[in-house]
Design a protein around this motif. Sequence first.
Motif, PDB file in Angstrom:
ATOM      1  N   THR A  33     -44.307 -16.708  27.382  1.00 39.62           N
ATOM      2  CA  THR A  33     -42.907 -17.116  27.315  1.00 39.62           C
ATOM      3  C   THR A  33     -42.645 -18.197  28.356  1.00 39.62           C
ATOM      4  O   THR A  33     -43.287 -18.234  29.412  1.00 39.62           O
ATOM      5  N   TRP A  53     -35.027 -18.796  26.863  1.00 42.39           N
ATOM      6  CA  TRP A  53     -36.401 -18.306  26.767  1.00 42.39           C
ATOM      7  C   TRP A  53     -37.023 -18.729  25.448  1.00 42.39           C
ATOM      8  O   TRP A  53     -36.390 -18.651  24.401  1.00 42.39           O
ATOM      9  N   THR A  55     -40.752 -18.530  23.101  1.00 43.90           N
ATOM     10  CA  THR A  55     -42.072 -17.937  22.915  1.00 43.90           C
ATOM     11  C   THR A  55     -43.012 -19.037  22.469  1.00 43.90           C
ATOM     12  O   THR A  55     -42.717 -19.764  21.528  1.00 43.90           O
ATOM     13  N   GLU A  99     -41.277 -19.628  17.052  1.00 44.18           N
ATOM     14  CA  GLU A  99     -42.167 -19.877  18.180  1.00 44.18           C
ATOM     15  C   GLU A  99     -42.471 -21.363  18.257  1.00 44.18           C
ATOM     16  O   GLU A  99     -42.306 -22.092  17.285  1.00 44.18           O
TER      17      GLU A  99
END
Length: 121
Positions: A33, A53, A55, A99
């Motif tokens: 992360t 945040w 990923t 992601e």
Amino acid sequence: MYTLRNRVQLIGHLGQAPEMKLFDGGRKRVRFTLATNERYKSGTGEWVDDVHWHTLIGWNKIAETAEKYLTKGSEVAVEGRLITRSYTDKNGQKRNVTEVEVSEILRLAERKKEIAEEANG
């Protein structure tokens, strides 16, 4: 302009150490992360710190480089593309995941040139 489609560039700090996973056939994937920070003044004139945040995943050479050189808290610059996938969780609920699939990574600290050369072949 075609090369600008689905291109993501981020600078931030790792929120966790990279986690490596090995697949059949020798493929490697790393997942970690990344926290990015924005600071702005609110309508009342107060400073607001906003953390986002992300990923990130990387394959093969990127995975090896991330596992070897990065730790929790490392500051990095990454470039990649957004990947969205869905799955069904244990409770039968459909979940969507977005992601960043990393194609380039640069540690923003000492030895950054060495790391960039190794990761980008």
